[in-house]
Enzyme design. Structure first.
Site, mmCIF file in Angstrom:
data_model
loop_
_atom_site.group_PDB
_atom_site.id
_atom_site.type_symbol
_atom_site.label_atom_id
_atom_site.label_comp_id
_atom_site.label_asym_id
_atom_site.label_seq_id
_atom_site.Cartn_x
_atom_site.Cartn_y
_atom_site.Cartn_z
ATOM 1 N N LYS A 128 17.834 25.946 3.786
ATOM 2 C CA LYS A 128 18.873 26.370 4.733
ATOM 3 C C LYS A 128 19.512 25.153 5.397
ATOM 4 O O LYS A 128 20.745 25.064 5.488
ATOM 5 C CB LYS A 128 18.271 27.292 5.803
ATOM 6 C CG LYS A 128 17.953 28.686 5.283
ATOM 7 C CD LYS A 128 17.167 29.503 6.295
ATOM 8 C CE LYS A 128 16.687 30.812 5.681
ATOM 9 N NZ LYS A 128 15.771 31.558 6.537
ATOM 10 N N GLN A 153 12.460 30.929 11.832
ATOM 11 C CA GLN A 153 11.925 31.315 10.530
ATOM 12 C C GLN A 153 10.722 32.247 10.694
ATOM 13 O O GLN A 153 9.782 31.937 11.419
ATOM 14 C CB GLN A 153 11.532 30.050 9.742
ATOM 15 C CG GLN A 153 11.074 30.315 8.328
ATOM 16 C CD GLN A 153 12.164 30.914 7.449
ATOM 17 O OE1 GLN A 153 13.314 30.480 7.463
ATOM 18 N NE2 GLN A 153 11.818 31.932 6.670
ATOM 19 N N ASP A 184 20.886 35.601 12.244
ATOM 20 C CA ASP A 184 20.131 36.454 11.313
ATOM 21 C C ASP A 184 20.514 37.925 11.484
ATOM 22 O O ASP A 184 20.181 38.755 10.641
ATOM 23 C CB ASP A 184 18.621 36.321 11.581
ATOM 24 C CG ASP A 184 17.955 35.298 10.662
ATOM 25 O OD1 ASP A 184 18.492 35.061 9.566
ATOM 26 O OD2 ASP A 184 16.903 34.760 11.052
#
Ligand code: NAD
Length: 294
Positions: free
Chosen positions: A54, A98, A121
């Protein structure tokens, strides 16, 4: 019939190129460099790979990735403090924590602490609620990627019978909401659904997000249907190596479907491309600028 293969890699590369163009425009016209904080707690090897991938993609798009690596022993209170600090930092437009987190930390609490405007997200309850209410929101990346791929085959999904297999908060439910927003007629199925093959066979658009290798067989698919395979399953391969398979039996599906995503090279690359898109969307929303036309 041999299904058209939906090339997620190429479509993701195209989207990443467009995002990079938007980033350049934000810099030139508004002196804004999108920045995202990528928070990793602990040393889970898979999470380390995801975070590295990412951060690299963010840098390649001309944005700034701020890596925050915290030890496995980090307390929930310490992580919440770190998130609050990132919420307050104007150079940070997006925050990505994460998952999974170590067991002493409640993930839902952490997600709920992220500023919804920086929730790239799309997991914050405010964004989940906005998506369900049909309001502009930051939406989860993998489901967004599924819809972008489906729309490369069907520019309008209106009126299509869509069946989603899986009802997780990360994939199944948000993909169903996004398809509903596209005016598809959506059926959400799950592990308790009766006679799943019959329900699946009704679909013009079938999305499989189950996490069970090759569960969707060729005879579950309506001839000519578009099939989006979200599954990523690691299977023992030749010479002690691993191979990745989806939730759909690819060889069988290829003979029946009209269009089909491969695994790997389908939905996977779209997840990162849509994360980059979400960061740009977040910057635009935070600065009252029109969002990217993508
Ligand atoms: P999950 O385990 O949270 O949810 C799985 C869903 O499948 C559940 O809702 C469950 O009800 C349903 N299910 C399980 N067994 C079933 C059965 N026998 N019949 C019908 N439904 C059944 O998983 P998830 O996080 O939604 O992920 C699903 C898959 O997608 C996994 O393989 C995961 O690795 C993959 N994934 C891929 C990406 C990507 O970037 N491509 C991102 C997220 C998840």
């Amino acid at each position: 019939m041999t299904a058209r293969i939906i090339d997620g890699k190429a479509i993701a590369a195209q989207l990443r190129g467009k995002v990079a163009g938007e980033v350049a425009r934000l810099k030139q016209a508004h002196d804004l460099t999108p920045g995202i904080a990528v928070v990793l707690v602990g040393t889970n090897p898979a999470s380390e790979v995801y975070v590295r991938t990412k951060s690299k993609a963010v840098a390649e798009a001309g944005m700034r990735a701020i890596d925050r690596k915290l030890p496995e022993t980090t307390t929930e209170a310490d992580l919440l403090t770190e998130v609050a600090r990132l919420n307050a930092d104007p150079a940070v437009h997006g925050i990505l924590v994460q998952l999974p987190l170590p067991k002493q930390i409640d993930s839902q609490k952490v997600i709920a602490t992220i500023d919804p405007a920086k929730d790239v997200d799309g997991f914050h309850p405010v964004n989940v609620g906005k998506l369900a209410s049909g309001l502009p929101a930051l939406v989860p990346c993998t489901p967004l990627g599924c819809v972008v791929l489906a729309k490369t085959v069907h520019p309008s999904l209106a009126g299509m019978d869509a069946v989603v297999i899986g009802r997780s908060n990360i994939v199944g439910k948000p993909v169903a909401q996004l398809l509903l927003a596209e005016n598809a007629t959506v059926t959400v199925t799950h592990s308790k659904t009766r006679d799943l093959p019959t329900v699946a066979r009704r679909a013009d658009l079938l999305v499989a997000a189950i996490g069970k290798p090759e569960m969707v067989r060729g005879d579950w698919i309506k001839p000519g249907a578009t099939v989006i395979d979200v599954g990523i399953n690691r299977m023992p391969g030749e010479g002690g190596k691993w191979r990745i398979v989806g939730d759909v039996a690819f060889g069988e599906a290829q003979k029946v479907a009209g269009a089909l995503t491969p695994v790997p090279g389908g939905v996977g690359p779209m997840t990162i491309a849509c994360l980059l898109l979400n960061i740009v969307r977040a910057v635009c929303m935070q600065h009252g600028l029109p969002g990217p036309k993508i």
